[in-house]
Design a protein around this motif. Structure first.
Motif: not given
Length: 371
Positions: A227-228, A232-233, A253-255, A260, A296
């Motif tokens: 996880w972030s 959130s990601k 990465s994804m939500n 996303n 990113d």
């Protein structure tokens, strides 16, 4: 009269000391007692940063065995935390760094055990004839998610950190693995693997077993990494843009709900990755070489040791986000061990020379023990 009172006082002290020693000896004789109550070893909810790294290392006395060790960040204070009769395959620090949960086999099958950070007070939390694996702490330190085969296939379970309240969360036809609690405590992400189709997918579920959500849902191989920090990601590996080719995967990465999806690398040989504590960067290994990039995917830079390339495995961040710990992917005995390096490639240190892997820095999150 004074002599009499002194004699009574001395006798009382000796009795108390004998009782304490006896209790200590009895506790050592029964290290696998179940259902013990543990509290974080902190005062008033405050935790103090301790620069230590736990890791798995080969037991030189018994072929094939692997033990848990702890070492200080400067290479001093090496300590063996588990007995040489065991074999460990996965472990997890508690959020405040006071305890360690570990999947180990002393005889017969793997169980989840709990110990203090110095290896003392080990208890068997699962105590089940089936394999229990991959413990993962809830962020408040009160629960553990884990994988168990007690009902046949490998599924996700949760239990209290004292071993009580065992609850099965999943009932999938495929085998589950690598449960990871979100930092905000609201979700557990995990892998699901179907060997018939050679397919791995990623799911999330609420800690009470509700809200199962299939995040990836494709014919490619998707494997969760973590996880972030803000929950959130989700970071994961996939071969979706490599035509499903074996041994070729990039970092994505994804939500948290699976939307996303962002491809972060395009080299096809990513092995491991981890988010920095502040979420701004990601450390990863690409064809065994160590890199750090922005979260990113931009500004990727190779991390080196004394100007030399690093063939790293499973990099892990220090709690202040300035250093990485890692082991080397090499068959050269001279390169065995645990290493640390600043993310700017300075101050590379070889902490210990032994067959070692999976280093994890000791956390120090503040935990309210009264909740």
């Amino acid at each position: 009269m004074k002599a009499t009172w002194r004699a009574i006082l001395l006798t009382t002290c000796l009795i108390v000391i004998a009782v304490v020693i006896g209790l200590g000896q009895e506790a050592q004789a029964t290290p696998l007692a179940t259902n013990a109550s543990y509290l974080p070893l902190i005062s008033n909810g405050l935790a103090v940063p301790i620069n230590q790294i736990a890791f798995l290392g080969a037991d030189v006395n018994i072929f094939g065995n692997q033990l848990l060790y702890r070492i200080n960040g400067d290479g001093s204070g090496l300590k063996t935390l588990t007995a040489n009769s065991s074999r460990e395959i996965s472990f997890s620090w508690s959020p405040d760094g006071s305890r360690i949960a570990i999947s180990a086999k002393f005889a017969g099958n793997y169980e989840v055990y709990l110990m203090h950070s110095d290896g003392s007070g080990m208890v068997n939390l699962t105590n089940n004839p089936a394999d229990d694996l991959e413990p993962s702490w809830s962020p408040d330190g009160h629960q553990l998610a884990f994988i168990s085969k007690r009902d046949g296939s490998a599924q996700v379970f949760v239990m209290g950190s004292n071993g009580g309240g065992v609850t099965r969360l999943t009932n999938l036809s495929s085998s589950c693995g690598q449960p990871i609690w979100s930092p905000d405590g609201t979700k557990i992400v995990f892998n699901s693997f179907d060997p018939f189709y050679n397919d791995a997918e990623i799911y999330v579920i609420n800690p009470d077993g509700t809200g199962l959500l299939w995040l990836t849902n494709n014919a490619m191989y998707d494997s969760v990494l973590g996880w972030s920090p803000d929950s959130s990601k989700i970071l994961f590996l996939s071969n979706r843009d490599q035509g499903g080719a074996d041994n070729k995967q990039d970092l994505y990465s994804m939500n948290a709900d699976g939307t996303n999806v962002v491809r972060l690398t395009s080299t096809a040989y990513i092995q491991d990755a981890a988010w920095s504590p502040d979420g701004s960067k990601i450390a990863y290994t690409d064809f065994m070489l160590l890199y750090v990039m922005n979260s990113d995917g931009s500004n990727s830079n190779r991390v080196r040791c004394m100007s030399e390339e690093i063939a790293a495995i499973k990099p892990t961040w220090s709690q202040d986000g300035t250093k990485l710990a890692y082991s080397l992917q090499t068959g050269n005995a001279a390169d065995y061990g645990i290493f640390t390096v600043n993310i700017d490639s300075s101050d590379c240190q070889h902490l210990i020379t032994m067959q070692a892997n999976t280093p994890k820095w000791r956390p120090f999150k503040q935990v309210d023990i009264n909740k």
